[in-house]
Design a protein around this motif. Structure first.
Motif, PDB file in Angstrom:
ATOM      1  N   THR A 121       0.812  -1.125  -0.030  1.00 12.31           N
ATOM      2  CA  THR A 121      -0.079   0.077   0.082  1.00 12.31           C
ATOM      3  C   THR A 121       0.763   1.255  -0.042  1.00 12.31           C
ATOM      4  N   LEU A 122       0.176   2.338  -0.602  1.00 12.87           N
ATOM      5  CA  LEU A 122       0.851   3.487  -0.362  1.00 12.87           C
ATOM      6  C   LEU A 122       1.256   3.891   1.112  1.00 12.87           C
ATOM      7  N   GLU A 123       0.460   3.447   1.810  1.00  7.93           N
ATOM      8  CA  GLU A 123       0.407   3.955   3.271  1.00  7.93           C
ATOM      9  C   GLU A 123       1.687   3.256   3.797  1.00  7.93           C
ATOM     10  N   ALA A 124       1.967   1.994   3.412  1.00 10.01           N
ATOM     11  CA  ALA A 124       3.198   1.376   4.141  1.00 10.01           C
ATOM     12  C   ALA A 124       4.472   1.981   3.473  1.00 10.01           C
ATOM     13  N   ARG A 125       4.382   2.601   2.379  1.00 10.92           N
ATOM     14  CA  ARG A 125       5.686   3.373   1.789  1.00 10.92           C
ATOM     15  C   ARG A 125       5.752   4.736   2.566  1.00 10.92           C
ATOM     16  N   LEU A 126       4.832   5.238   3.021  1.00 11.39           N
ATOM     17  CA  LEU A 126       4.997   6.537   3.655  1.00 11.39           C
ATOM     18  C   LEU A 126       5.128   6.438   5.091  1.00 11.39           C
ATOM     19  N   GLU A 127       4.736   5.206   5.720  1.00  9.55           N
ATOM     20  CA  GLU A 127       4.821   4.936   7.140  1.00  9.55           C
ATOM     21  C   GLU A 127       5.895   5.546   7.949  1.00  9.55           C
ATOM     22  N   PRO A 128       7.289   5.193   7.402  1.00 10.49           N
ATOM     23  CA  PRO A 128       8.447   5.435   8.227  1.00 10.49           C
ATOM     24  C   PRO A 128       8.628   7.230   8.036  1.00 10.49           C
ATOM     25  N   ASP A 134       0.091  20.831  10.505  1.00 15.22           N
ATOM     26  CA  ASP A 134      -1.103  20.646  10.887  1.00 15.22           C
ATOM     27  C   ASP A 134      -2.123  20.381  10.020  1.00 15.22           C
ATOM     28  N   VAL A 135      -1.976  20.673   8.719  1.00 15.44           N
ATOM     29  CA  VAL A 135      -2.563  20.673   7.521  1.00 15.44           C
ATOM     30  C   VAL A 135      -2.196  19.719   6.517  1.00 15.44           C
ATOM     31  N   ILE A 136      -2.861  18.677   5.847  1.00 12.72           N
ATOM     32  CA  ILE A 136      -2.505  17.940   4.935  1.00 12.72           C
ATOM     33  C   ILE A 136      -3.393  18.363   3.556  1.00 12.72           C
ATOM     34  N   GLU A 137      -2.837  18.325   2.520  1.00 14.44           N
ATOM     35  CA  GLU A 137      -3.518  18.810   1.473  1.00 14.44           C
ATOM     36  C   GLU A 137      -3.475  17.959   0.064  1.00 14.44           C
ATOM     37  N   GLY A 138      -4.394  17.297  -0.359  1.00 17.69           N
ATOM     38  CA  GLY A 138      -4.207  16.577  -1.963  1.00 17.69           C
ATOM     39  C   GLY A 138      -5.234  17.307  -2.754  1.00 17.69           C
ATOM     40  N   ARG A 139      -6.323  16.460  -3.239  1.00 16.99           N
ATOM     41  CA  ARG A 139      -7.520  17.193  -3.827  1.00 16.99           C
ATOM     42  C   ARG A 139      -8.245  18.080  -2.809  1.00 16.99           C
ATOM     43  N   ARG A 140      -8.188  17.992  -1.629  1.00 22.30           N
ATOM     44  CA  ARG A 140      -8.808  18.507  -0.555  1.00 22.30           C
ATOM     45  C   ARG A 140      -7.818  19.052   0.633  1.00 22.30           C
ATOM     46  N   THR A 162      -5.703   9.409   9.499  1.00 20.06           N
ATOM     47  CA  THR A 162      -7.059   9.307   8.832  1.00 20.06           C
ATOM     48  C   THR A 162      -7.127  10.058   7.492  1.00 20.06           C
ATOM     49  N   ALA A 163      -6.809  11.311   7.858  1.00 16.79           N
ATOM     50  CA  ALA A 163      -6.939  12.295   6.715  1.00 16.79           C
ATOM     51  C   ALA A 163      -5.853  11.744   5.507  1.00 16.79           C
ATOM     52  N   ILE A 164      -4.582  11.327   5.932  1.00 15.04           N
ATOM     53  CA  ILE A 164      -3.601  10.965   4.852  1.00 15.04           C
ATOM     54  C   ILE A 164      -4.137   9.669   4.145  1.00 15.04           C
ATOM     55  N   SER A 165      -4.654   8.817   5.052  1.00 21.02           N
ATOM     56  CA  SER A 165      -5.448   7.626   4.176  1.00 21.02           C
ATOM     57  C   SER A 165      -6.348   8.088   3.088  1.00 21.02           C
ATOM     58  N   THR A 225      -6.758  10.882   1.524  1.00 21.84           N
ATOM     59  CA  THR A 225      -5.863  11.759   0.554  1.00 21.84           C
ATOM     60  C   THR A 225      -5.371  10.640  -0.371  1.00 21.84           C
ATOM     61  N   LEU A 226      -4.495   9.665   0.356  1.00 21.12           N
ATOM     62  CA  LEU A 226      -3.999   8.665  -0.651  1.00 21.12           C
ATOM     63  C   LEU A 226      -4.934   7.873  -1.515  1.00 21.12           C
ATOM     64  N   GLU A 227      -6.224   7.664  -0.838  1.00 21.06           N
ATOM     65  CA  GLU A 227      -7.239   7.113  -1.652  1.00 21.06           C
ATOM     66  C   GLU A 227      -7.733   7.837  -2.539  1.00 21.06           C
ATOM     67  N   GLU A 228      -7.727   9.056  -2.715  1.00 23.19           N
ATOM     68  CA  GLU A 228      -8.186  10.018  -3.840  1.00 23.19           C
ATOM     69  C   GLU A 228      -7.153  10.181  -4.754  1.00 23.19           C
ATOM     70  N   GLU A 229      -5.944  10.123  -4.694  1.00 25.54           N
ATOM     71  CA  GLU A 229      -4.810  10.106  -5.312  1.00 25.54           C
ATOM     72  C   GLU A 229      -4.247   8.924  -5.946  1.00 25.54           C
ATOM     73  N   ARG A 230      -4.710   7.757  -5.668  1.00 27.10           N
ATOM     74  CA  ARG A 230      -4.046   6.545  -5.994  1.00 27.10           C
ATOM     75  C   ARG A 230      -4.225   6.223  -7.150  1.00 27.10           C
ATOM     76  N   THR A 231      -5.258   6.909  -8.041  1.00 28.23           N
ATOM     77  CA  THR A 231      -5.862   6.419  -9.659  1.00 28.23           C
ATOM     78  C   THR A 231      -4.603   6.876 -10.292  1.00 28.23           C
ATOM     79  N   SER A 232      -3.868   8.231  -9.805  1.00 29.00           N
ATOM     80  CA  SER A 232      -3.340   8.841 -10.904  1.00 29.00           C
ATOM     81  C   SER A 232      -1.900   8.237 -11.026  1.00 29.00           C
ATOM     82  N   GLY A 233      -1.536   7.198 -10.420  1.00 30.35           N
ATOM     83  CA  GLY A 233      -0.305   6.590 -10.804  1.00 30.35           C
ATOM     84  C   GLY A 233       0.886   7.155  -9.881  1.00 30.35           C
TER      85      GLY A 233
END
Length: 444
Positions: A28-35, A50-56, A63-66, A68-76
């Protein structure tokens, strides 16, 4: 959530961090970013986002990172922005390449002000963050340093063209920054023993064959005499082909270029000039302040001691045409220069800045400027003299001869604007700001 935007803050030096690496393929992308996130949360401390931004934009949380990753994962590839709502200001980006193994990983961060890192404890935690990243992901190159001095060092090209720089990367020790991580390939080309014996505050071998090198305990004192000597000594150690005295002299010249210069602008153009230094790279700012301190605009010559009498048959119609010209300028520029609707001295300064920032005289065609912009601006300038300085129009058939009487002189706004609109330099030499203040001295 309102994040701190650099363009809304006072101009100050910043700490710039860049990390290039890669990560092995994970489920998962989460595992890549975990460290990366673990280290950031453990050691980020006072500069933790204290703020994360992807499409939103969301409040920072796992939770917010998860989401965001879900929204972004289709882009490659995935890019996440991390920010702060309170000082110090942070603009951080995590970039993860496609699902290929290994996937490219990039971390970039800018923190303002650099003086935040005057405290050694904050620097120690910052170093620990980067060290933790490098222990979990293979880093090919990383650096952290004051932005202004990094610009003066010629980064990221170091005298190369862009294509060569992108192809070769940091393929030799072009420069030493406050914090450096050199990848295995560069370490071997320099010599591992030589690299590990570098005279510096911290030198540490990392698991993947890279080396972490930190010049000084504090990131903020890079320009001091002691810091420059240490920087030169370490650089020459890694690059025996370099001459110590030459390297040190260059570093001291860079320090001198960053010494704050007190603004002492000519009073007639100070409202305009005071806005220009911030438009240049932060490494050039002090030099530009010194240049503008020395700048003396030519004396205002667009006036007559005795005016020509009006030679128009229908003054009301001519004034109406001037009003139409002025209103056309307001309509065209009111969104870019909102104060233009006020017709004040400040409006003229805002116009000076707009035309200079846009490089208007050299960006647009001479036909457009001479037939539309200059006449409209001349009419507007004259109206400001009438409205704010009690002037009176003295109308002439030839536009450039039309005058505004203020006190015992008559002034030629259309002639001033024609000279003003010749080049970017002429916007300084014949500014509307200076013209207004020159006329103001003759107000009854």
């Amino acid at each position: 959530m309102k994040i701190l935007e650099f363009h809304e803050l006072p101009v100050e030096d910043r700490l710039r961090l860049l990390v290039d690496g890669n990560v092995a393929e994970c489920a998962t992308l989460e595992a890549r970013l975990e460290p990366i996130l673990n280290a950031l949360e453990a050691h980020g401390g006072e500069w933790m986002p204290d703020v994360i931004e992807g499409r939103r934009r969301r409040k920072y949380s796992r939770t917010a990172i998860s989401k965001t990753l879900e929204e972004e994962r289709t882009s490659g590839s995935v890019t996440i922005g991390l920010y702060r709502t309170t000082a110090p200001a942070l603009d951080m980006t995590l970039s993860l390449g496609s699902t290929a193994s290994p996937a490219e990983l990039g971390i970039s961060a800018t923190l303002q002000p650099l003086s935040f890192f005057s405290r050694k404890e904050r620097c120690r935690e910052f170093i620990e963050t980067v060290r933790a990243w490098a222990r979990h992901i293979p880093v090919t190159y990383a650096m952290a340093h004051g932005m202004a001095d990094r610009q003066l060092a010629g980064a990221p090209y170091f005298g190369r063209d862009g294509t060569t720089s992108r192809r070769d990367g940091f393929d030799k020790v072009y420069e030493l920054f406050w914090l450096n991580i050199f990848g295995p390939k560069l370490v071997e080309s320099v010599g591992r023993e030589r690299m590990l014996s570098t005279p510096a505050h911290l030198v540490e071998a990392l698991p993947n064959g890279s080396v972490l090198l930190v010049l000084r305990p504090s990131a903020a004192d890079f320009a001091s005499e002691e810091a420059r000597v240490a920087q030169a000594r370490a650089h020459v150690h890694l690059r025996p082909d370099l001459d110590f005295d030459t390297v040190l002299r260059t570093l001291k010249e860079r320090s001198a270029a960053l010494v704050p210069v007190e603004p002492r602008f000519h009073p007639d153009v100070a409202p305009f000039l005071s806005r220009l230094p911030d438009e240049f790279a932060i490494s050039e700012r002090q030099r530009k302040i010194a240049e503008f301190n020395a700048f003396r605009p030519p004396e205002v010559e667009e006036w007559l001691p005795v005016g020509h009498p009006s030679d128009v048959a229908n003054p009301e119609r001519v004034l109406e045409s001037y009003g139409d010209l002025s209103e056309g300028l307001v309509a065209a520029l009111h969104t870019k220069v909102p104060s233009i609707m006020d017709e004040t001295a400040e409006s003229l300064t805002d116009l000076d800045f707009y035309f200079w920032q846009d490089n208007f005289p050299e960006r647009y065609t001479r036909e457009l400027i001479d037939s539309h912009t200059a006449p409209a601006l001349g009419a507007y300038l004259g109206d400001v003299l009438v409205r704010r300085l009690g002037g009176t129009w003295v109308l002439r058939q030839k536009l450039e001869e039309s005058q505004v009487r203020v006190g015992k002189r008559v002034w030629l706004p259309f002639l001033r604007v024609r000279r003003y609109m010749q080049s970017r330099q002429s916007l300084l030499d014949y500014s509307l700001t200076q013209f207004f203040h020159a006329v103001e001295r003759y107000r009854p």
